[in-house]
Write a protein that holds these residues in place. Sequence first.
Motif, short mmCIF file in Angstrom:
data_model
loop_
_atom_site.label_atom_id
_atom_site.label_comp_id
_atom_site.label_asym_id
_atom_site.label_seq_id
_atom_site.Cartn_x
_atom_site.Cartn_y
_atom_site.Cartn_z
N ALA A 1 7.40 -6.52 -4.67
CA ALA A 1 5.97 -6.78 -4.50
C ALA A 1 5.61 -7.19 -3.08
O ALA A 1 4.46 -7.03 -2.67
CB ALA A 1 5.52 -7.86 -5.48
N TYR A 2 6.57 -7.73 -2.32
CA TYR A 2 6.25 -8.18 -0.96
C TYR A 2 6.05 -7.01 -0.01
O TYR A 2 5.64 -7.20 1.13
CB TYR A 2 7.32 -9.13 -0.42
N GLN A 3 6.35 -5.78 -0.46
CA GLN A 3 6.09 -4.60 0.36
C GLN A 3 5.07 -3.72 -0.35
O GLN A 3 5.42 -2.79 -1.06
CB GLN A 3 7.37 -3.80 0.64
N PRO A 4 3.78 -4.01 -0.18
CA PRO A 4 2.75 -3.27 -0.89
C PRO A 4 2.46 -1.93 -0.24
O PRO A 4 2.77 -1.69 0.92
CB PRO A 4 1.53 -4.20 -0.77
N TYR A 5 1.85 -1.04 -1.03
CA TYR A 5 1.32 0.21 -0.49
C TYR A 5 -0.11 -0.08 -0.01
O TYR A 5 -0.99 -0.36 -0.82
CB TYR A 5 1.32 1.31 -1.56
N LEU A 6 -0.32 -0.06 1.28
CA LEU A 6 -1.58 -0.50 1.87
C LEU A 6 -2.70 0.50 1.63
O LEU A 6 -2.51 1.71 1.74
CB LEU A 6 -1.40 -0.72 3.37
N LEU B 1 -8.62 0.03 -0.81
CA LEU B 1 -8.87 -0.33 -2.20
C LEU B 1 -7.57 -0.83 -2.81
O LEU B 1 -6.65 -0.07 -3.04
CB LEU B 1 -9.39 0.88 -2.99
N MET B 2 -7.51 -2.14 -3.05
CA MET B 2 -6.31 -2.77 -3.60
C MET B 2 -6.70 -3.53 -4.85
O MET B 2 -7.58 -4.39 -4.81
CB MET B 2 -5.69 -3.74 -2.60
N PHE B 3 -6.05 -3.22 -5.96
CA PHE B 3 -6.29 -3.91 -7.22
C PHE B 3 -5.06 -4.72 -7.59
O PHE B 3 -3.96 -4.16 -7.72
CB PHE B 3 -6.63 -2.90 -8.32
N CYS B 4 -5.24 -6.05 -7.75
CA CYS B 4 -4.11 -6.94 -8.03
C CYS B 4 -2.97 -6.71 -7.06
O CYS B 4 -1.79 -6.67 -7.45
CB CYS B 4 -3.66 -6.77 -9.48
N LYS B 5 -3.34 -6.51 -5.80
CA LYS B 5 -2.38 -6.30 -4.71
C LYS B 5 -1.53 -5.04 -4.89
O LYS B 5 -0.46 -4.90 -4.30
CB LYS B 5 -1.47 -7.52 -4.53
N LEU C 1 -2.46 -16.02 2.42
CA LEU C 1 -1.65 -15.46 3.51
C LEU C 1 -0.62 -16.47 4.00
O LEU C 1 0.57 -16.15 4.14
CB LEU C 1 -2.59 -15.05 4.65
N MET C 2 -1.07 -17.70 4.25
CA MET C 2 -0.20 -18.71 4.83
C MET C 2 0.63 -19.46 3.78
O MET C 2 1.85 -19.57 3.90
CB MET C 2 -1.03 -19.71 5.64
N ASP D 1 1.81 -14.11 2.24
CA ASP D 1 1.43 -12.85 1.62
C ASP D 1 1.29 -11.75 2.68
O ASP D 1 0.41 -11.79 3.54
CB ASP D 1 0.11 -13.01 0.86
N ASN D 2 2.16 -10.73 2.59
CA ASN D 2 2.16 -9.65 3.58
C ASN D 2 0.91 -8.80 3.50
O ASN D 2 0.37 -8.37 4.53
CB ASN D 2 3.40 -8.77 3.39
N LEU D 3 0.44 -8.53 2.28
CA LEU D 3 -0.77 -7.72 2.14
C LEU D 3 -1.96 -8.39 2.80
O LEU D 3 -2.75 -7.74 3.49
CB LEU D 3 -1.07 -7.45 0.66
#
Length: 468
Positions: free
Chosen positions: A163-168, A171-175, A303-304, A308-310
């Motif tokens: 999960a720490y590497q999201p598809y950017l 439009l992001m739903f629940c990250k 983020l901090m 959170d990478n996203l």
Amino acid sequence: MDRILFSIVVWMGCLPLWGQASFSQIDSLIAKMLPEGSSVGIAVYDLTAGRTLYTHQAEKLSRPASTMKLLTAITALSRPEADEPFRTEVWHDGVIERDTLKGNLYVVGGFDPEFDDEAMDSLVSQVVSSSFSVVEGQVYGDVSMKDSLYWGSGWAWDDTPAAYQPYLSPLMFCKGTVEVTVLPAALQGDTAVVLCHPRSSYYELDNQARTRVPGAGRLTVTRNWLSNGNRLLVSGNVTGVRKETLNLFDSSAFFIHTFLERLLARGVTVSPTYAYAALPADSGKVARLACWETSIQQVLNQLMKESDNLNAEALLCRLGAQASEKKQVAAEDGIVEIMKLIRRLGKNPNQYKIADGCGLSNYNYLSPALLVDFLKYAYSHTEVFRKLYKSLPVGGVDGTLKHRMKKAPAFRNVHAKTGSFTAINTLAGYLRQKNGHEVAFAIMNQNILSAARARAFQDKVCEVLIGK
């Protein structure tokens, strides 16, 4: 008179003794606590007194890991538009006649990284409450805010489906992730219970896990990521509750698919297919139906506190959009703004390498001195510092420092961003000394395979700087 001068000289000579003793302690910690093959860079600056307290290889380039987020956040917060919320909107073109929209719906992404179930339901409810219940046209996702690169430069392909590497995507739903909870069933040997959140038909579940059957092997929760599939695969022996969060391929599709699915479930008659298109530029031909906003502080806190990478990449993208005023931005547009601030701080940006906004890239190279320069800049700008300081993890209390610094003097006295991946461990932020002085610091451990040793070293350095 001579006696007075002598007293002044003696008094002034005693001023740095506490500092000197502390500095020698840090030198001793480097020698005793770190393995020979590792290296560390340290920069410490007294913000109250306005002077450097300690340096050790402070200009040496190192990979920052998630302390890179400090540069992204501080640069973004320095923009005059920093307080603008992240927005996700639904617009329509065409005309409304009776209960029918003779036109299309456009879901316009603003790269909100905190858009969740509540936000989705709110957006759908706002559309449902409008004056039509039939859509003759199409549902479009507008992801034109960003280019099509869904991963950052230097991100490792085999980190997915973590999960720490999201598809950017704008439009992001629940990250762009799904949380999978696995529980044992009532009877031994039965198929385990698997719960997924959020619910959506965008992904499918393949549950082969068994309850308390050792021969079933180790419990694994993954998806068919090598083929860019979204079939969740759960297998192995289940003896207790286990939670895993997986990213899903194509975040924008996950968003639009779920939006359309919930729209249909609420009784709106619309084509079950969707596509992608930009909202028409002619404002006279479109109207806004719905909007969801997320504050910059909410994005910054996640983020901090949770690294959170996203959220960092979303902030980088928005930074680029605000500064360049481009319709479509790339990560490079945000990076350019960070480089400009580096130059404003009197540094040469060509001496550093910035590849993304979150620190996940192995291509990033900064120095402890540069991190401290950014912290000094934030401290000198009240509005920037207020938001940043509120968002930082607090030693022994919350975020990524919740399980560290539980004892005095570091407990509650350190507000700092952590960073880590293989052989890299960093810590940068603020602390308050026993004498009341506020201090900015950065510690960058490199080539150290034991994260525990690096964290123990950093915590000890903070204790020394605070004083007992």
